[in-house]
Design a protein around this motif. Sequence first.
Motif, PDB file in Angstrom:
ATOM      1  N   ASN A   1      53.140  62.984  29.824  1.00 54.99           N
ATOM      2  CA  ASN A   1      52.600  62.871  31.194  1.00 54.99           C
ATOM      3  C   ASN A   1      52.647  61.418  31.678  1.00 54.99           C
ATOM      4  N   LYS A   2      53.712  61.098  32.443  1.00 53.94           N
ATOM      5  CA  LYS A   2      53.899  59.702  32.872  1.00 53.94           C
ATOM      6  C   LYS A   2      52.903  59.295  33.943  1.00 53.94           C
ATOM      7  N   GLU A   3      52.407  60.305  34.710  1.00 54.23           N
ATOM      8  CA  GLU A   3      51.526  59.986  35.832  1.00 54.23           C
ATOM      9  C   GLU A   3      50.251  59.287  35.354  1.00 54.23           C
TER      10      GLU A   3
ATOM     11  N   VAL B   1      56.831  59.789  24.937  1.00 52.99           N
ATOM     12  CA  VAL B   1      57.730  60.932  24.783  1.00 52.99           C
ATOM     13  C   VAL B   1      58.768  60.954  25.904  1.00 52.99           C
ATOM     14  N   ASP B   2      58.441  60.374  27.055  1.00 53.39           N
ATOM     15  CA  ASP B   2      59.431  60.272  28.114  1.00 53.39           C
ATOM     16  C   ASP B   2      60.662  59.661  27.434  1.00 53.39           C
ATOM     17  N   SER B   3      61.824  60.283  27.590  1.00 54.76           N
ATOM     18  CA  SER B   3      62.961  59.959  26.708  1.00 54.76           C
ATOM     19  C   SER B   3      63.357  58.481  26.767  1.00 54.76           C
ATOM     20  N   GLU B   4      63.294  57.898  27.975  1.00 57.89           N
ATOM     21  CA  GLU B   4      63.707  56.495  28.123  1.00 57.89           C
ATOM     22  C   GLU B   4      62.738  55.576  27.374  1.00 57.89           C
ATOM     23  N   HIS B   5      61.449  55.877  27.516  1.00 57.55           N
ATOM     24  CA  HIS B   5      60.426  55.021  26.905  1.00 57.55           C
ATOM     25  C   HIS B   5      60.415  55.177  25.400  1.00 57.55           C
TER      26      HIS B   5
ATOM     27  N   MET C   1      62.492  59.158  42.522  1.00 60.83           N
ATOM     28  CA  MET C   1      61.113  58.705  42.340  1.00 60.83           C
ATOM     29  C   MET C   1      60.796  58.697  40.854  1.00 60.83           C
ATOM     30  N   ASN C   2      61.365  59.660  40.131  1.00 57.75           N
ATOM     31  CA  ASN C   2      61.097  59.732  38.694  1.00 57.75           C
ATOM     32  C   ASN C   2      61.416  58.403  38.013  1.00 57.75           C
ATOM     33  N   LYS C   3      62.565  57.831  38.350  1.00 53.16           N
ATOM     34  CA  LYS C   3      62.927  56.574  37.677  1.00 53.16           C
ATOM     35  C   LYS C   3      61.987  55.454  38.089  1.00 53.16           C
ATOM     36  N   GLY C   4      61.533  55.488  39.353  1.00 51.77           N
ATOM     37  CA  GLY C   4      60.570  54.488  39.797  1.00 51.77           C
ATOM     38  C   GLY C   4      59.251  54.630  39.055  1.00 51.77           C
ATOM     39  N   LEU C   5      58.778  55.889  38.918  1.00 55.43           N
ATOM     40  CA  LEU C   5      57.533  56.123  38.172  1.00 55.43           C
ATOM     41  C   LEU C   5      57.716  55.644  36.730  1.00 55.43           C
ATOM     42  N   GLU C   6      58.906  55.851  36.207  1.00 53.65           N
ATOM     43  CA  GLU C   6      59.167  55.441  34.822  1.00 53.65           C
ATOM     44  C   GLU C   6      59.175  53.925  34.660  1.00 53.65           C
ATOM     45  N   LEU C   7      59.579  53.198  35.709  1.00 52.50           N
ATOM     46  CA  LEU C   7      59.496  51.733  35.619  1.00 52.50           C
ATOM     47  C   LEU C   7      58.034  51.306  35.547  1.00 52.50           C
TER      48      LEU C   7
END
Length: 380
Positions: free
Chosen positions: A121-123, A146-150, A213-219
């Motif tokens: 849950n990235k949020e 768990v977010d794959s990039e992180h 937006m997903n990539k922005g949230l991930e940053l």
Amino acid sequence: MKTLSLFGATGSIGQSTLKLVDEHPDQFSVSVMSAHSNYEKLAQLAKEYQPDLVVIADSQYERALAACLLGTSIRVTSGADALCEAARIPVDCVVAGIVGFAGLMPVRAAVQAGQIIALANKETLVVAGHLIMPLAATSGATLLPVDSEHNAIAQCLVGARDEDINKVVLTASGGPFRDLSRTQMHHATKEQALLHPNWLMGQKITIDSATMMNKGLELIEAAWLFGLGSDRLDALIHPQSIVHGMVSYCDGSWLAHMGPADMRVPLSHALGYPRRLAWQAERLDLVQIARLDFQSVCHEQFPCFGMAKSVIGTDPADAVTLNAANEVAVSHFLSGKIPFGKIAEQVDTILSQKRLGSANGFDDILSLDQEVRKLARSVI
Ligand code: NDP
Ligand code: MG
């Protein structure tokens, strides 16, 4: 044998986690499972995995869930407080797979209880990274991304000192509209937006991938997880989704993490941690893949990406505002109330208004989230 609490068991992350449990029956057992309203699926999963406790977030389904589980020894509870209570039950790993802002309070409870958390849950970090990270430091909780990039980047950062890191780079597939202009994607249908080229995920994150937006949230998530400012964070479009994250070091070295576009890879890293589980699906065939392409993200084409990046390092209330405005806009798009192109416009409108509150504590965040949602619903 590790015990797991699986929050969001009925969702995409839940399913990937349960596949891993199936593949390693001697290593994992599920103690707690939760869902929002899909009580039938939750009951079916509970019968299969025999947790001690199931929690349905929407209390109106508690009786129906209990009826499905009559005659079993599985305990049934419901509601937001019950979710937080369940997150405090000591287990070897809490899998945080609830989607959206709703994931925040259960993660906070797990962090307070000092648990090891496999964080999908990235949020949670988007809206409350400034509170969750110090809380984890004092409670002794461990956040395993768990977010794959992180997850990829965390693996590339093992042993790194802050001064060694030049840049951390997340990759993005670019979603289904990677090759479309903003005008071309404005009236994209729900079906087109949900057709992600590389990943099979829940609806909200799939739409976030289409707007980027997903990539922005991930940053924002990466900024909190790795303690970096936006000057040392970037994202690149990588259509093959083979490289998930990279670290550029001060000495000119780059470390990159590769793997199949399958959430079992990062989940397996988090669930197995600090050991590694044996991979039981198909392995990457680099000869067949043959090439890896990278390109920069165009801010004009994907304004949501820039909007999210711009709130890194500003008052945390901005990220809460961005997140709530986005959740409302995405749900409006999914229910056919606004065209695809309006998601970015609506978020931008709300983000450019005066702040509606502060994000100094969890209560502030909860009430700011509510205020922004009210406003967002009124601006359609
Ligand atoms: P899904 O929509 O597939 O699943 C969401 C889960 O959360 C379901 O179990 C759902 O229950 C539950 N849920 C929904 N709303 C609430 C609520 N208000 N309270 C309690 N539970 C709720 O989402 P994903 O699995 O795709 O995503 C989960 C999280 O993981 C997101 O934050 C996403 O960004 C992140 N993530 C997901 C990836 C993926 O591959 N799917 C990849 C990287 C990150 P019900 O079924 O009853 O509605
Ligand atoms: Mg991701």
